[in-house]
Design a protein around this motif. Structure first.
Motif, short mmCIF file in Angstrom:
data_model
loop_
_atom_site.label_atom_id
_atom_site.label_comp_id
_atom_site.label_asym_id
_atom_site.label_seq_id
_atom_site.Cartn_x
_atom_site.Cartn_y
_atom_site.Cartn_z
N SER A 23 36.87 41.24 32.12
CA SER A 23 35.58 41.26 32.81
C SER A 23 34.99 42.67 32.79
O SER A 23 34.47 43.14 33.78
N GLY A 45 26.07 42.61 34.88
CA GLY A 45 25.93 41.61 35.95
C GLY A 45 25.92 40.23 35.34
O GLY A 45 26.13 40.07 34.14
N CYS A 46 25.66 39.21 36.16
CA CYS A 46 25.61 37.85 35.63
C CYS A 46 24.61 37.74 34.48
O CYS A 46 24.86 37.06 33.49
N THR A 90 23.94 39.57 32.19
CA THR A 90 24.43 40.00 30.88
C THR A 90 24.73 38.76 30.03
O THR A 90 24.72 38.81 28.80
N LEU A 91 25.00 37.63 30.71
CA LEU A 91 25.27 36.38 29.99
C LEU A 91 24.04 35.89 29.23
O LEU A 91 24.13 34.97 28.42
N ALA A 99 26.24 39.13 42.51
CA ALA A 99 26.68 37.76 42.20
C ALA A 99 27.95 37.70 41.36
O ALA A 99 28.86 36.92 41.66
N MET A 100 28.03 38.50 40.33
CA MET A 100 29.12 38.36 39.37
C MET A 100 30.49 38.50 40.02
O MET A 100 31.46 37.87 39.62
N THR A 101 30.58 39.37 41.02
CA THR A 101 31.87 39.62 41.65
C THR A 101 32.14 38.66 42.82
O THR A 101 33.13 38.81 43.52
#
Lengths: 533, 194
Positions: free
Chosen positions: A115, A382-383, A385-386, A457-459
């Protein structure tokens, strides 16, 4: 005391609480996040008024911890490995000031990059700052190192570093706790200029720090975390650092035939190392992360002793260790019984269905592709990046926290148009604000999208430092209010979103677009909690 | 006694809830345990796995070695196949049969069946259907857990107690529904073994 089933992260948190912690300082980052979350949720935290609120970034965290140490209290600082780069200014200088109250800095490394964007090994930071550092092999050791660590930090008058890896941070095991210690009272250093790093004082501190090297070495040689385990076969001596030791023992359930030096505390214990080298024909170094110990032992020209490890291919040069790679290194390869199934496909992570970032990317990619085919989109950590993956393939960069603001600035400075940034709210306050000031000061022609889901959010949905303040921050930094545009990323607003995007790309200056909608995961959690209470 | 278990599925399916029940039961039995999980970026809609190791002797590695896994428990059929290289010769694979399709190149039903057929020791069940019969689609995980009971090395009664304790705070009706799901899963595995 009875054993508790704890993640490595939780064991660290529990140990800090038991050892009389006064404050934890951290920014969320996998695999370190659960340390702070555990402390936030522990009953003692509220009872004893232990500071546990998230910090804006790792640098502010490290500095606040140093302030707590300044007044004599015990502080814990937690971050993922790349967070060390952000905290490094204060971290390295905290070795120069020294500590008053105990400070433990936890760096959670992520070899194999489950991650993360790199595999940097935080032991180099410990070495660089010239302070003692620790590397637990299991959850109990992580507990013990932290529990004793504050006292040790106070005794040597320096912060200490605890280096863990993902597999320890996110693995559960039984941990036995120790007696609760009280928090320290406020007290100050006898030297009123201890924390004043003017060159003349810093030069003196530097000499003092160097003079402590012998003390650190002696502590390491006497440490229960460094263990020499003799074996009958002297053809090879094995140095096993941190969780590398577990993988070695997995290959030798009956005990290892070779002498083993288990390492949990640095600087490396010279006495035991010398004994191992003297008694054995060659040395194998098993360490998770980069070849930190191996390089030191081997030397650049490799003219001395025979050292095997990651550098000569005995172990893989990159990626985390595992029981298989270590078994192979000691000639005990594990046998595979079933072949890998050829039909199994990669299943990459993706943005959740219903996520606001999806709506933002849908409008952004459609508009840019149709109207600005030469566009480049600079993104961040972060999210969102997806958005690099299917179905958007929207972004052209993801480097470090905040770079999405400054990279398009550099591109625009070089005459490129249109330069677009996509950053999240938490990453923006972490490291994007200063870059935005650079943009404003040179009136850079950039369009910055702060995709605001009002959470980290991601974490796992931690509080975001800028919630409710993003427009005010941008205006305060000097972005023209007419070019701070807020939209709600929903399908019904696609036309409005596209129109705003066009207008702001065409505006020759700094514009900020804020698509704002709650993270659906955080929202669901909030609703669940509300229903409970 | 030693059981090396790999739990697998897709992020969000809830493999960790299965691990929690087994973990609690293992502690009741006074066994050693290590459980490595996946958090963070790797979770969202991607493949997830957890290595759960239980033993009456201290455990060294958090991760299971190739060819040493005793039991694969999977909430998704393709994900169950991902970990075949870890399975030992006598190891069991217990998986849900319902695919979770969120990628374009997901294998065909026929190919999936062919690959699963190659595994000598397996229980493949549609846990969603059985969960609905037990009372709710939400107990699918517990149905799957029930189907692993013959292979866990922990007795049924301890597993029942563990389920009871974990769901106790949600009320007796939820506890009963989960116990029913556990029983339904176990029954299928028992039948399969006959």
């Amino acid at each position: 005391m009875s054993k508790k089933l704890l993640l490595g992260d939780e064991a660290i948190a529990q140990a800090a609480l038991d050892a009389g912690l006064s404050g934890v300082y951290a920014y969320p980052g996998t695999p370190s996040t659960e340390i702070t979350e555990y402390i936030q949720g522990a009953p003692i935290t509220a009872e004893k008024n232990i500071h546990s609120r998230w910090c804006t970034n790792e640098k502010t965290a490290m500095e606040a911890a140093l302030g707590m140490s300044f007044v004599g209290k015990r502080a814990l600082v937690c971050m993922k490995h790349v967070g060390m780069n952000v905290a490094a200014d204060c971290f390295v200088n905290s070795a120069m000031t020294g500590a008053n109250g105990g400070i433990i800095v936890v760096a959670a490394d992520d070899p194999s990059m489950h991650s993360s964007q790199n595999e940097q090994d935080s032991r180099f930071y410990g070495d660089f700052a010239m302070i003692p550092f620790f590397e637990p092999s299991n959850q109990q050791e992580a507990y013990d190192m932290v529990y004793q660590g504050f006292e040790f930090s106070e005794k040597i008058g320096e912060p200490i570093l605890l280096r863990i890896v993902t597999r320890l941070a996110h693995s559960r095991s039984g941990v036995e706790g120790k007696a609760q210690k009280p928090q320290n009272e406020i007290s100050f250093s006898k030297d009123p200029r201890q924390f004043v790093l003017l060159p003349a004082i810093a030069r003196q501190h530097n000499r003092e720090l160097i003079a402590k090297e012998n003390e650190f070495l002696k502590a390491s040689e006497e440490s229960p975390f460094n263990k020499y385990i003799d074996g009958p076969n002297k053809k090879m001596g094995i140095i096993a650092c941190g969780i590398g030791f577990n993988y070695l023992m997995e290959s030798y359930p009956e005990g290892c035939e070779y002498p083993v030096l288990k390492i949990g505390q640095y600087p490396l214990p010279k006495k035991q190392l010398a004994k191992l080298v003297e008694e054995c024909e060659s040395i194998l170094v098993i360490e998770d992360g980069q070849p930190f110990v191996e390089k030191q032992l081997k030397g650049y020209l490799a003219l001395g002793i025979t050292v095997k490890g990651r550098l000569d291919g005995t172990l893989p040069r990159d990626g985390e260790l595992n029981p298989d790679s270590v078994a192979r290194a000691v000639g005990r390869e594990n046998k595979q019984e079933f072949p890998a199934s050829p039909i199994v496909e990669v299943r990459p992570p993706a943005l959740c269905q219903g996520c606001g970032h999806r709506d933002m990317y849908t409008v952004l990619t459609e508009t840019l592709k149709a109207e600005y085919p030469l566009h480049k989109v600079f993104s961040d950590i972060g999210c969102y990046t997806l958005g690099a993956g299917a179905p958007f393939y929207a972004i052209n960069s993801c480097v470090d926290m905040g770079a999405s603001i400054t990279m398009p600035k550099g591109a625009a400075d070089g005459g490129f148009f249109p330069a677009v940034a996509v950053i999240g709210d938490s990453t923006f306050t972490h490291s994007g604000m200063t870059g935005l000031l650079d943009c404003v000061n040179s009136n850079a022609n950039v369009t910055i999208i702060i995709s605001d889901n009002e959470t980290t959010a991601m974490t796992g949905g931690q509080d975001s430092a800028g919630t409710g303040k993003i427009e005010a921050i941008c205006a305060g930094i000097g972005v023209d209010k007419a070019h701070i545009r807020v939209v709600v990323p929903l399908k019904k607003n696609y036309e409005e979103m596209a129109q705003i995007l066009r207008e702001e790309i065409e505006y020759k200056g700094v514009s900020v677009i804020i698509p704002r909608r709650d993270c659906i995961q955080t929202l669901a959690r909030k609703k669940k909690q509300q229903a409970k209470s | 006694m030693k059981k090396d278990i790999i739990l697998s599925g897709v992020g969000g399916q809830g493999i960790l809830s299965i691990a929690t029940v087994i973990g609690k039961a293992a502690l009741k039995k006074g066994l050693y345990m290590k459980q490595a999980e996946v958090h963070g970026m790797s979770q969202r809609g991607g493949d997830v796995q957890s290595n759960l190791r239980i033993s009456d002797k201290p455990i060294a590695s958090d991760l299971i070695a190739t060819g040493k896994c005793d039991l694969i428990i999977s909430l998704e059929p393709m994900e169950s196949l991902r970990y075949l290289p870890y399975l030992n010769k006598e190891g069991w694979l217990v998986t849900n049969s319902t695919p979770f399709i969120n990628i374009d190149n997901y294998p065909s039903e026929e190919d999936l069946k062919k690959e699963l057929d190659k595994v000598p020791h397996k229980v493949v069940i549609n846990v969603d259907d059985i969960a609905k019969e037990a009372g709710s689609a939400r107990v699918a995980n517990i149905v799957l857990l029930g189907a692993t009971i013959p292979f866990l090395g922990i007795d049924y009664e301890t597993m029942r107690q563990s389920v009871r304790e974990i769901f106790e705070r949600k009320g007796e009706a939820i506890v009963e529904m989960n116990l029913k799901a556990l029983a339904a899963g176990k029954e299928i595995a028992d039948k399969h073994l006959q």
